[in-house]
Design a protein around this motif. Structure first.
Motif, mmCIF file in Angstrom:
data_model
loop_
_atom_site.group_PDB
_atom_site.id
_atom_site.type_symbol
_atom_site.label_atom_id
_atom_site.label_comp_id
_atom_site.label_asym_id
_atom_site.label_seq_id
_atom_site.Cartn_x
_atom_site.Cartn_y
_atom_site.Cartn_z
ATOM 1 N N UNK A 100 -23.196 -0.649 -0.780
ATOM 2 C CA UNK A 100 -22.906 0.779 -0.884
ATOM 3 C C UNK A 100 -24.188 1.583 -0.753
ATOM 4 N N UNK A 101 -24.002 2.843 -0.402
ATOM 5 C CA UNK A 101 -25.113 3.779 -0.346
ATOM 6 C C UNK A 101 -24.563 5.150 -0.688
ATOM 7 N N UNK A 102 -25.429 6.009 -1.187
ATOM 8 C CA UNK A 102 -25.042 7.391 -1.421
ATOM 9 C C UNK A 102 -25.971 8.292 -0.623
ATOM 10 N N UNK A 103 -25.410 9.384 -0.152
ATOM 11 C CA UNK A 103 -26.180 10.358 0.625
ATOM 12 C C UNK A 103 -25.842 11.744 0.113
ATOM 13 N N UNK A 104 -26.847 12.601 0.022
ATOM 14 C CA UNK A 104 -26.615 13.972 -0.428
ATOM 15 C C UNK A 104 -25.961 14.773 0.696
ATOM 16 N N UNK A 105 -25.274 15.847 0.341
ATOM 17 C CA UNK A 105 -24.677 16.688 1.382
ATOM 18 C C UNK A 105 -25.700 17.181 2.407
#
Length: 189
Positions: A100-105
């Motif tokens: 998984x990864x998260x990215x900011x808007x």
């Protein structure tokens, strides 16, 4: 690479899957929105979102999941619901053995439009152009999910490598076994 992008939310949780080749060209696999009724309890709403994401994971077998990183907003109840939905998405991906990864808007907007403060219409327009769609993906939550998936495919390789490096040898072996099992299931279809 097949990437599932998730734009978390309690009322509307956008899900979008793209296949992205090494030359950065992308193809739409699936796009949709998991909706939950506003009059249901938070627990019921999260269960509905979880069920919807599970179906997408099982039907489309992504290789990685990218989730929008929750950022502080003035409306605390909105941010709490978004964070809870994001947590559900990350949990389901982990249970499936997917990185998984998260990215900011702003990271997503910059990757898709070249401008970190782009508006919803600009994001929808560029997603449609990149995926060669005849119409703009709607609602905006669906377009945002596709944008997340594209952003990750274009920018996410270092995050995946770092996540893989953080695994113990036993966790890496388990993840590889899970992936082989998923691949066998996909071949049997």
């Amino acid at each position: 690479m097949r990437v599932l992008g998730i734009d978390p939310g309690l009322t509307r949780c956008g899900v979008g899957i793209v296949d992205v080749r090494r030359d950065r060209t992308a193809t739409l696999v699936h796009v949709g929105v998991v909706r939950s009724p506003v009059d249901a309890s938070v627990a019921e709403r999260l269960a509905i979102i979880a069920a919807g994401i599970r179906v997408v994971l099982e039907e489309h077998r992504p290789e990685v999941v990218a989730v929008e990183r929750v950022f502080a907003q003035q409306n605390r109840s909105t941010v709490m619901g978004t964070a809870q939905a994001a947590g559900v998405a990350l949990l389901l991906a982990a249970e499936a053995g997917l990185p998984t990864a998260t990215h900011t808007p702003s990271e997503v907007k910059a990757a898709i439009t070249g401008y970190g403060s782009a508006d919803k219409l600009q994001v929808q327009t560029m997603v449609a152009r990149v995926l060669r769609l005849e119409e703009l993906p709607r609602p905006a939550d669906a377009a945002d999910a596709l944008a997340l998936a594209l952003c990750h495919a274009w920018r996410g390789a270092p995050a995946e490598a770092a996540a893989d490096a953080a695994l113990t040898p036993a966790q890496r072996a388990w993840a590889e076994a899970e992936k082989r099992t998923r691949n066998r299931g996909a071949l049997a279809r």
